[in-house]
Write a protein that holds these residues in place. Structure first.
Motif, mmCIF file in Angstrom:
data_model
loop_
_atom_site.group_PDB
_atom_site.id
_atom_site.type_symbol
_atom_site.label_atom_id
_atom_site.label_comp_id
_atom_site.label_asym_id
_atom_site.label_seq_id
_atom_site.Cartn_x
_atom_site.Cartn_y
_atom_site.Cartn_z
ATOM 1 N N LEU A 292 0.834 -1.146 0.171
ATOM 2 C CA LEU A 292 0.099 0.080 -0.001
ATOM 3 C C LEU A 292 0.897 1.382 0.066
ATOM 4 N N VAL A 293 2.109 1.331 0.562
ATOM 5 C CA VAL A 293 2.774 2.298 0.667
ATOM 6 C C VAL A 293 4.255 2.317 -0.089
ATOM 7 N N ALA A 294 4.620 1.189 0.241
ATOM 8 C CA ALA A 294 6.165 1.183 -0.425
ATOM 9 C C ALA A 294 6.338 0.807 -1.913
ATOM 10 N N LYS A 295 5.201 0.083 -2.336
ATOM 11 C CA LYS A 295 5.217 -0.007 -3.922
ATOM 12 C C LYS A 295 4.948 1.094 -4.567
ATOM 13 N N PRO A 296 4.081 1.808 -4.255
ATOM 14 C CA PRO A 296 3.930 3.141 -5.106
ATOM 15 C C PRO A 296 5.129 4.073 -5.070
ATOM 16 N N ILE A 297 5.937 3.947 -3.851
ATOM 17 C CA ILE A 297 7.188 4.876 -3.772
ATOM 18 C C ILE A 297 8.018 4.229 -4.703
ATOM 19 N N ALA A 298 8.146 2.882 -4.689
ATOM 20 C CA ALA A 298 9.031 2.326 -5.496
ATOM 21 C C ALA A 298 8.719 2.637 -7.142
ATOM 22 N N ASN A 299 7.618 2.489 -7.296
ATOM 23 C CA ASN A 299 7.321 2.928 -8.640
ATOM 24 C C ASN A 299 7.581 4.167 -9.139
ATOM 25 N N LEU A 300 7.534 5.053 -8.221
ATOM 26 C CA LEU A 300 7.885 6.544 -8.468
ATOM 27 C C LEU A 300 9.398 6.765 -8.653
ATOM 28 N N LEU B 234 11.418 4.305 -9.637
ATOM 29 C CA LEU B 234 11.886 3.796 -10.868
ATOM 30 C C LEU B 234 11.623 4.825 -12.105
ATOM 31 N N ASP B 235 10.337 5.519 -12.096
ATOM 32 C CA ASP B 235 10.061 6.639 -12.933
ATOM 33 C C ASP B 235 11.083 7.637 -12.946
ATOM 34 N N LEU B 236 11.176 7.856 -11.644
ATOM 35 C CA LEU B 236 12.497 9.103 -11.680
ATOM 36 C C LEU B 236 13.727 8.538 -12.227
ATOM 37 N N ASN C 225 14.455 6.521 -14.538
ATOM 38 C CA ASN C 225 14.164 6.364 -15.964
ATOM 39 C C ASN C 225 14.326 7.847 -16.480
ATOM 40 N N ALA C 226 13.744 8.708 -15.891
ATOM 41 C CA ALA C 226 13.617 9.966 -16.454
ATOM 42 C C ALA C 226 14.825 10.802 -16.325
ATOM 43 N N ILE C 227 15.613 10.546 -15.227
ATOM 44 C CA ILE C 227 16.992 11.068 -15.110
ATOM 45 C C ILE C 227 18.096 10.298 -16.116
ATOM 46 N N GLY C 228 18.049 9.085 -16.121
ATOM 47 C CA GLY C 228 18.918 8.301 -16.741
ATOM 48 C C GLY C 228 20.199 8.380 -16.388
ATOM 49 N N GLY C 229 21.185 7.463 -16.913
ATOM 50 C CA GLY C 229 22.658 7.365 -16.647
ATOM 51 C C GLY C 229 23.026 6.469 -15.516
ATOM 52 N N VAL C 230 24.306 6.190 -15.291
ATOM 53 C CA VAL C 230 24.593 5.217 -14.365
ATOM 54 C C VAL C 230 24.419 5.718 -12.920
ATOM 55 N N TRP D 24 20.532 9.218 -7.714
ATOM 56 C CA TRP D 24 19.704 10.933 -7.704
ATOM 57 C C TRP D 24 18.291 10.698 -7.330
ATOM 58 N N ALA D 25 17.788 9.445 -7.870
ATOM 59 C CA ALA D 25 16.330 9.394 -7.676
ATOM 60 C C ALA D 25 16.082 9.049 -6.106
ATOM 61 N N ILE D 26 16.772 8.485 -5.460
ATOM 62 C CA ILE D 26 16.632 8.331 -4.075
ATOM 63 C C ILE D 26 16.901 9.677 -3.384
ATOM 64 N N ILE D 27 17.837 10.439 -3.711
ATOM 65 C CA ILE D 27 18.148 11.768 -3.166
ATOM 66 C C ILE D 27 16.792 12.786 -3.428
ATOM 67 N N ILE D 28 16.333 12.915 -4.573
ATOM 68 C CA ILE D 28 15.430 13.542 -4.784
ATOM 69 C C ILE D 28 14.176 13.152 -4.005
ATOM 70 N N LEU D 29 13.740 11.968 -4.197
ATOM 71 C CA LEU D 29 12.632 11.399 -3.400
ATOM 72 C C LEU D 29 12.432 11.670 -2.054
ATOM 73 N N THR D 30 13.848 11.235 -1.203
ATOM 74 C CA THR D 30 14.059 11.650 0.078
ATOM 75 C C THR D 30 13.941 13.155 0.187
#
Length: 316
Positions: free
Chosen positions: A33-41, A43-45, A47-52, A57-63
């Motif tokens: 109910l909580v972690a999976k939607p955040i995990a999908n977000l 993943l989307d971040l 993919n949008a950022i791209g690169g190694v 960066w997605a972890i930093i932005i989401l946090t």
């Protein structure tokens, strides 16, 4: 407004209980109910950022997003906690009187009365028993932070992800050292305004927390180390804001806070008084003068006088 907040707190707490009693793994309620939607977000971040370095960066932005949303709530909670602590400092002499009354209590009834006076001291002077901690704020944070934690722990592609050369699937000593420095700074700021008497009690715990958090990141993945680094920066900012506002809050408490009922007033109300049974007991108690040896001659003369009087009235 207070009633509405109480209902909201109860609902959020019940929701938390529902989440956390459903398991904590990938098959648990909190993950679905909580972690999976955040995990999908996440993943989307990435993919949008791209690169190694995308996942890092997605972890930093989401946090940062979650922390920014919760920062005003956290700062307000710190403010309420500080105000409650300042009120407690002013009430300390009154609590010491109640503690002295508790120690000197000779009966269980007197001990209960002293405990009632202690509780009344909080209530009558409008001081929070929980030290200003908001249950609503805590209940709101728990599923968010737990969901973010689980999402990062089980993030897709984490096994091969790197962040500027650091493998996010394995522990990173550098991340742990940075986390330790950040939380030590936060502990130092938190202790600046703690009274000397409380520093001895709280000191060890305050310094143990940074070591425990750093130790946890040392044995966990670099991704979680990155999460605690960013989260720690916001905790440090929160403590810094509280430090800067401390003098203003102290002046506010000094101006507005008035002790409505003292310990002496409350102890007079709660301490047991002599009831009818106790009064009767005191009346029937042997007096010291009753223990003195009586003058038998005096008693004999008094008795003779009484008998003579009776004989005289008979002759009449």
């Amino acid at each position: 407004m207070k009633q509405l907040k109480r209902y909201a707190t109860v609902l959020v707490v019940l929701f938390d209980i529902y989440l956390f009693t459903g398991g904590y793994g990938t098959h648990g309620r909190i993950y679905k109910l909580v972690a999976k939607p955040i995990a999908n977000l996440l993943l989307d971040l990435s993919n949008a950022i791209g690169g190694v370095n995308a996942i890092g960066w997605a972890i930093i932005i989401l946090t940062v997003i979650f922390r920014l949303i919760l920062l005003p709530i956290m700062v307000n909670q710190s403010k309420n906690t500080t105000i409650s602590q300042l009120k407690m400092q002013k009430l300390r002499p009154e609590f010491e009187k109640v503690q002295a009354a508790t120690k000197s209590a000779k009966t269980q009834q007197e001990q209960q009365a002293a405990s009632m006076a202690s509780m009344a001291l909080y209530r009558e002077n409008n001081v929070s028993l929980t030290g200003g901690v908001s249950w609503f704020t805590m209940a709101l944070q728990m599923p968010i932070f737990s969901g973010l934690y689980l999402a990062i722990m089980h993030a897709n592609g984490l096994k091969t992800a790197t962040f500027f050369g650091f493998e996010l699937s394995s522990p990173q000593i550098l991340f742990s050292i940075i986390v330790l420095i950040i939380y030590v700074g936060q502990a130092y700021l938190s202790q600046l305004h703690v009274p000397e008497t409380q520093k001895k009690q709280m000191g060890m715990l305050m310094w143990m927390m940074p070591i425990m958090i750093a130790g946890f990141t040392f044995v966990s993945s670099g991704a979680l180390g990155l999460y605690f680094m960013v989260g720690g920066i916001f905790v440090l900012i929160q403590s810094l804001i509280n430090h800067l506002y401390y003098d203003k809050l102290k002046a506010q408490v000094d101006k507005d806070f008035v002790i409505k009922k003292t310990a002496d007033d409350l102890l007079k109300q709660t301490m047991p008084t002599a009831g009818p049974a106790q009064t009767a007991q005191n009346t029937n108690r042997v007096r010291p003068e009753d223990l003195r040896p009586r003058d038998v001659t005096e008693e004999s003369n008094e008795s003779t006088g009484r008998n003579a009087g009776k004989q005289h009235r008979s002759n009449d």
